[in-house]
Design a protein around this motif. Sequence first.
Motif, short mmCIF file in Angstrom:
data_model
loop_
_atom_site.label_atom_id
_atom_site.label_comp_id
_atom_site.label_asym_id
_atom_site.label_seq_id
_atom_site.Cartn_x
_atom_site.Cartn_y
_atom_site.Cartn_z
N ASN A 1 0.48 -1.70 0.10
CA ASN A 1 -0.06 -0.15 -0.29
C ASN A 1 0.77 1.70 0.03
N ILE B 1 -6.85 7.38 2.76
CA ILE B 1 -7.86 7.10 2.91
C ILE B 1 -8.87 7.17 1.52
N GLN C 1 -12.25 0.67 2.02
CA GLN C 1 -12.10 0.25 1.08
C GLN C 1 -9.80 -0.01 0.28
N GLU C 2 -9.77 1.06 0.65
CA GLU C 2 -8.67 1.66 0.40
C GLU C 2 -7.40 2.75 0.95
N VAL C 3 -6.60 1.99 1.71
CA VAL C 3 -5.41 3.15 1.83
C VAL C 3 -4.10 2.88 1.23
N THR D 1 -1.02 -0.93 7.72
CA THR D 1 -2.32 -0.31 6.41
C THR D 1 -2.70 -2.02 5.89
N GLU D 2 -1.61 -2.90 5.66
CA GLU D 2 -2.46 -4.29 5.61
C GLU D 2 -3.57 -4.73 7.22
N LYS E 1 -7.43 -2.35 6.36
CA LYS E 1 -7.49 -2.02 4.56
C LYS E 1 -8.55 -3.13 4.60
#
Length: 143
Positions: free
Chosen positions: A18, A44, A52-54, A72-73, A76
Amino acid sequence: MENNLNQEIIEHLMHPRNYGPLKAPTGIGVGHSERSGEFVMFYIKTEGEILQEVGYATNGCQDTVVLGSMFTEMIKGESLEYAQKAAIKLRDKVSFGPAKQQACADMVLTAFEAALIHERNCIEGSTEELYAIEIDMECEVEE
């Protein structure tokens, strides 16, 4: 177990997850140390209450890269509530570690907090490009 942890850290260092900006993020936050010039940018993109996404970017040390990748893992695809609790747990966990690791985690988690604030501000009509919070610590601390 120690070997698994070391392997995980090496994997995040060699192949950060990410890393980099998102297209059309809903929040952008920065945690930075004016003294050292180090920073983390956290991106974010939420839908409802779900991250949804980072993404993140940093000019910090390798510990910052690893902590950003691991955090982030962790968050997410999770709810905002889960992510905020995970941030507290991570901050608590590193509070027993070396000062350098605490500073790096603080920069990542502060940038995440700033991204949440930025997203709320945008929902309320702000046109700011990002939200920045200065931190007291810096990664290059002496042990």
